[in-house]
Design a protein around this motif. Structure first.
Motif, PDB file in Angstrom:
ATOM      1  N   ILE A 392       0.808  -1.230   0.000  1.00 52.89           N
ATOM      2  CA  ILE A 392       0.000   0.000   0.000  1.00 52.89           C
ATOM      3  C   ILE A 392       0.836   1.272   0.000  1.00 52.89           C
ATOM      4  O   ILE A 392       0.295   2.376  -0.018  1.00 52.89           O
ATOM      5  CB  ILE A 392      -0.981   0.027   1.193  1.00 52.89           C
ATOM      6  N   GLY A 393       2.165   1.130   0.038  1.00 53.53           N
ATOM      7  CA  GLY A 393       3.019   2.298  -0.105  1.00 53.53           C
ATOM      8  C   GLY A 393       3.548   2.912   1.173  1.00 53.53           C
ATOM      9  O   GLY A 393       3.974   4.068   1.179  1.00 53.53           O
ATOM     10  N   VAL A 394       3.542   2.156   2.265  1.00 55.34           N
ATOM     11  CA  VAL A 394       4.121   2.646   3.518  1.00 55.34           C
ATOM     12  C   VAL A 394       5.624   2.835   3.333  1.00 55.34           C
ATOM     13  O   VAL A 394       6.295   2.007   2.728  1.00 55.34           O
ATOM     14  CB  VAL A 394       3.831   1.653   4.671  1.00 55.34           C
ATOM     15  N   LYS A 395       6.151   3.932   3.887  1.00 60.16           N
ATOM     16  CA  LYS A 395       7.587   4.213   3.736  1.00 60.16           C
ATOM     17  C   LYS A 395       8.427   3.466   4.780  1.00 60.16           C
ATOM     18  O   LYS A 395       9.484   2.926   4.456  1.00 60.16           O
ATOM     19  CB  LYS A 395       7.835   5.720   3.886  1.00 60.16           C
ATOM     20  N   VAL A 396       7.964   3.454   6.039  1.00 61.48           N
ATOM     21  CA  VAL A 396       8.722   2.840   7.127  1.00 61.48           C
ATOM     22  C   VAL A 396       7.777   2.049   8.014  1.00 61.48           C
ATOM     23  O   VAL A 396       6.693   2.545   8.363  1.00 61.48           O
ATOM     24  CB  VAL A 396       9.459   3.907   7.979  1.00 61.48           C
TER      25      VAL A 396
END
Length: 622
Positions: A392-396
């Protein structure tokens, strides 16, 4: 000077306000126990109604805070902060007022005991009176409360809530609730005075009234748009949460009680009502987070410290409450259910620097991490959460204490090695945890005792301190593991690392860093005046009155955090565990590397300075 009926007479009573129910309780006890008659049964009904109405509000609050079920249908995406929770703390004041009003009404009607249990005609009459009298009465008075003096001194309090919830329905001034008593009372009193009243009508009408009020304020769209497309006129007969929330965001529209028909007739219907309701009911209001903290429960009782159980309790640092023992069986059953069919779920969220930060929870409890046969299952859940975050595009994604256990997955190394092409950065946050612990140590300390010395944190702390010419007594039964760590130290500082195998070696050392749980017997070797720094989960128990005990490493989030309304376990408001803060710093800095496995001692100071740069402060100095 405050306006008349703009504040509650018992505002300063705190929890003692419930003493006001004393006369009703006393009358019930006196009538049944001493007189042996049931002539004052209306007192009992009022008390039962209070409990049931409070339960309706609580159940709606629990539902709206079950973010794992409602996140896609949330109308206002901002989180509920501590300020709102504190303002609405005494939301149930209106129930006390309406109990007094109900008591007076019961005397007029000569008690509820004479009423039948059910009367269908009375219900139909009450429904007619509601539509003909209550709905237009509320609509007209509500519009009046939005003008000049009345809004400024009364209704503005209700509209001060940014994110309406079920408790917001009761958050208003005494004057407004007196008007609400009239609105609610007309159908009930009308039916009773006509001779068609019943207990079923009173219970049913009041509970359904509260149910609809709470639904409108719940901030979760519960209706399908297809229902209104199939029966278009239905949209004027029942309002939706989206419809009512628009009244809070654009306060000069959608004034109705439950029936938008009166907004249509009065020309106050917001034109966006149906399009927005359709958009939200289709789940188009969801938002992917930029940062995720993957937490877990510590034990069955502490698992109740979540917003969807009691919002107010979750907004305070966790502490054991005896009444929670009554909820333990239910919590235990939920634990078994999650164990059987588990899935990582959304627990809470907040906004920082315009980015969405979420807390997800692995449905596992502390003791389960130490059962050999659960290891693979727990790792599967953590892996699933990481892959979902990546998708889903979580960075960290930052791993909480036991989710990064060395014996479980090598501090997150297992997942990074298995999925080398991950876009999401996996962070254990222990570098900042080590930094916080190290900066708590007084500058004049020349020697300290370290347990859990060969763990990730223990190793990093020992190597950092020895470089600063502090003598570290490292407790470990393994000579091989000690020597491995000692070889990592610069040759000129290796003599500062001392291998010990018994607690007696620290009986003259007043600074202990605890990375392994200590029993009372083990703690007794510490000399009086010892301070226990610790990074062990769960924290050690304070057995010694002549010693002091530090809390788990933690940092206070920056002042510009928004929508934060839950305390992280035993931490104060706005404070998170250092590993959580470490993930936040990793995200804010935009670092592209994974922080897994062994701690890079060279980066401890780098991470510490980055945390301070972004406004995170250690709890001890904040």
């Amino acid at each position: 000077m405050a306006s008349l009926l703009s504040s509650w007479p018992w505002e300063s009573f705190g929890v003692y306000k419930y003493v006001l129910y004393g006369p009703l309780i006393g009358k019930v006890i006196y009538s049944n126990a001493w007189l042996g008659i049931n002539q004052d049964s209306w007192c009992l009904h009022l008390l039962i109604l209070f409990a049931l109405r409070a339960l309706v509000h609580q159940l709606w609050s629990s539902f709206s805070n079950m973010l794992f079920l409602t996140r896609r249908r949330r109308i206002i995406k901002t989180g509920i902060d501590f300020a709102q929770i504190d303002r609405e703390w005494d939301w149930d004041n209106f129930l006390i007022l309406q109990a007094f009003v109900g008591a007076m009404a019961c005397y007029v009607l000569q008690g509820l005991g004479d009423l039948p249990k059910w009367n269908l005609l009375g219900c139909l009459i009450a429904l007619l009176l509601h539509v003909v009298v209550s709905e237009p009465l509320f609509y007209l008075t509500h519009r009046l409360f939005h003008k000049g003096y009345l809004f400024e001194n009364y209704h503005s309090l209700h509209h001060s809530t940014v994110v309406p919830q079920s408790f917001t329905a009761g958050f208003a001034t005494p004057l407004e609730h007196l008007v609400m008593c009239l609105v609610m009372g007309v159908p009930i009193l009308g039916a009773c005075l006509m001779g068609y009243g019943s207990l079923g009508l009173i219970y049913g009408y009041m509970l359904f009234f509260d149910f609809l009020r709470c639904m409108g304020h719940c901030n979760v769209e519960v209706f399908s748009h297809g229902m209104f497309e199939a029966i278009p006129f239905l949209r004027y007969l029942i309002y939706t949460p989206t419809y009512h929330i628009l009244h809070h965001t654009e306060k000069d529209s959608n004034f109705c009680l439950f029936m938008p028909l009166f907004d249509l007739l009065g020309g106050t219907l917001n034109k966006k009502s149906w399009d927005l309701q359709k958009e939200i009911s289709q789940g188009k209001n969801d938002e992917a987070p930029d940062f995720v903290f993957l937490a877990h429960a510590v034990d069955v009782i502490s698992s109740l410290h979540v917003p969807f159980v009691f919002r107010t309790f979750a907004s305070l640092p966790y502490s054991f409450r005896p009444f929670f023992l009554t909820l333990w069986p239910g919590a235990f059953f939920v634990m078994l259910a999650m164990w059987a069919c588990s899935k990582t779920f959304l627990l809470s969220f907040y906004n920082l620097r315009g980015k969405l930060h979420q807390t997800w929870a692995v449905p596992r409890y502390g003791f389960q991490y130490f059962l050999p046969f659960t290891k693979d299952g727990i790792n599967d859940l953590i892996e699933l959460a990481i892959l979902r975050a990546d998708k889903i595009g979580v960075k960290v994604i930052s791993l909480a204490a036991l989710n990064k256990n060395e014996a479980l997955n090598g501090g997150g190394t297992l997942f990074v090695d298995k999925h080398p092409n991950l876009r999401v950065r996996v962070v254990h946050g222990n570098t900042l945890t080590a930094a916080v612990i190290l900066h708590e140590i007084p500058k004049d300390v020349k020697q300290l005792f370290l347990t859990g010395a060969t763990s990730k944190l223990g190793r990093a702390i020992a190597l950092y301190l020895c470089r600063n010419d502090i003598r570290v007594l490292m407790l470990t039964p393994s000579t091989e593991r000690f020597q491995k760590i000692q070889k990592e130290a610069p040759p000129e500082h290796r003599h500062n690392l001392v291998h010990v195998t018994k607690y007696q070696a620290a009986q003259n050392c007043k600074t202990w860093i605890v990375g392994k749980w200590l029993s009372p017997r083990e703690q007794r070797w510490a000399p009086p005046g010892t301070h226990f720094h610790q990074f062990v989960v769960p924290p050690i128990i304070s057995f010694r009155s002549d010693c002091t005990y530090g809390k788990l490493a933690a940092m206070r989030l920056p002042n510009d955090v928004q929508g934060l309304g839950m305390c992280e376990y035993t931490m104060e408001r706005g404070v998170v565990h250092a590993c959580h803060a470490g993930g936040v710093v990793h995200f804010l800095e935009g670092w592209k590397h994974h922080e897994v496995g062994a701690i890079d001692v060279e980066r401890i100071d780098v991470v510490w300075e980055a945390a301070k740069k972004h406004g995170l402060t250690p709890v001890s100095s904040s």
